[in-house]
Design an enzyme around this catalytic site. Structure first.
Site, short mmCIF file in Angstrom:
data_model
loop_
_atom_site.label_atom_id
_atom_site.label_comp_id
_atom_site.label_asym_id
_atom_site.label_seq_id
_atom_site.Cartn_x
_atom_site.Cartn_y
_atom_site.Cartn_z
CB CYS A 1 49.87 -39.99 -28.34
SG CYS A 1 49.05 -38.98 -29.58
CG ASN B 1 44.29 -39.02 -32.17
OD1 ASN B 1 43.14 -39.05 -32.59
ND2 ASN B 1 45.22 -39.82 -32.66
CB CYS C 1 52.37 -35.20 -32.44
SG CYS C 1 52.20 -33.40 -32.42
NE ARG C 2 53.50 -38.38 -28.34
CZ ARG C 2 53.44 -38.42 -27.04
NH1 ARG C 2 54.41 -39.02 -26.35
NH2 ARG C 2 52.42 -37.88 -26.39
CB SER C 3 48.42 -41.93 -31.45
OG SER C 3 47.55 -40.84 -31.35
CG ASP D 1 54.23 -34.83 -27.23
OD1 ASP D 1 54.16 -34.59 -28.45
OD2 ASP D 1 53.27 -34.70 -26.44
P1 4NP Z 1 50.68 -35.93 -29.16
O1 4NP Z 1 51.28 -34.48 -28.87
O2 4NP Z 1 50.22 -36.49 -27.84
O3 4NP Z 1 51.82 -36.70 -29.74
O4 4NP Z 1 49.53 -35.72 -30.14
C1 4NP Z 1 50.52 -33.48 -28.21
C2 4NP Z 1 49.70 -32.65 -28.94
C3 4NP Z 1 48.98 -31.64 -28.30
C4 4NP Z 1 49.09 -31.51 -26.92
C5 4NP Z 1 49.90 -32.35 -26.20
C6 4NP Z 1 50.62 -33.34 -26.84
N1 4NP Z 1 48.37 -30.47 -26.28
O5 4NP Z 1 48.54 -30.33 -25.06
O6 4NP Z 1 47.59 -29.76 -26.93
#
Ligand code: 4NP
Length: 159
Positions: free
Chosen positions: A8, A11, A13-15, A123
């Site tokens: 994702c 790394n 939340c989702r992955s 997300d």
């Molecule tokens: P993820 O969510 O891609 O599902 O882990 C996010 C977590 C942090 C950020 C963006 C998306 N960020 O910009 O810090």
């Protein structure tokens, strides 16, 4: 060994949620010696961190272990070392294709889920809907495991 990598953006939340859920399903199916699981992010902002507390909370509620997960950024060798690279949304897909334009083994998790009506896993870092995202991730992981089993002639043992 079949190597599966979930990707994702951050790394956190989702992955990592997909890594934990898929590993849980693989263990339940008795396939831990056949399938290995990892996750990473296209960005490195959260490298070394455990998953977001929303992800940890829903995984704990569902009885899925997550203690050892730490964020890392994707590296070029990942494209050679993993057999299935499974990302969360079209933005991730575009980012992966930029890094590996000829890679044929990249898909979106929702490509493997029947009947969710979603092409992307939204997300929850922005939407806060960790429970809904869990449901999507669980459905996608189930479909992915069935596909991998079919492609490699694996049959899981009873749960
Ligand atoms: P993820 O969510 O891609 O599902 O882990 C996010 C977590 C942090 C950020 C963006 C998306 N960020 O910009 O810090």
């Amino acid at each position: 060994m079949i190597h599966v990598l979930f990707v994702c953006l951050g790394n956190i939340c989702r992955s990592p949620m997909a890594e934990a859920v898929f590993r849980h399903q693989v263990e339940q199916a008795g396939l831990s010696r056949q399938i290995s699981v990892d996750s990473c992010g296209l960005g490195g902002w959260h490298a070394g961190e455990p998953p977001h507390q929303g992800t940890r909370k829903i995984l704990t509620a569902k009885g899925v272990s997550h203690d050892t997960l730490r964020a890392r950024q994707i590296v070029q060798q990942d494209f050679d070392q993993f057999d299935y690279i499974v990302c969360m949304d079209e933005e991730n897909l575009a980012g992966l294709k930029r890094l590996a334009p000829n890679a044929q083994h990249i898909s979106r998790l929702m490509d493997h889920a029947a009947n969710t009506g979603e092409a992307n896993v939204e997300d929850p870092y922005y939407t806060g809907r960790f429970e809904y995202v869990y449901d999507l991730v669980e459905a996608g992981c189930q479909g992915l495991l069935a596909k991998i089993c079919a492609e490699h002639g694996l049959s899981g043992t009873a749960k």
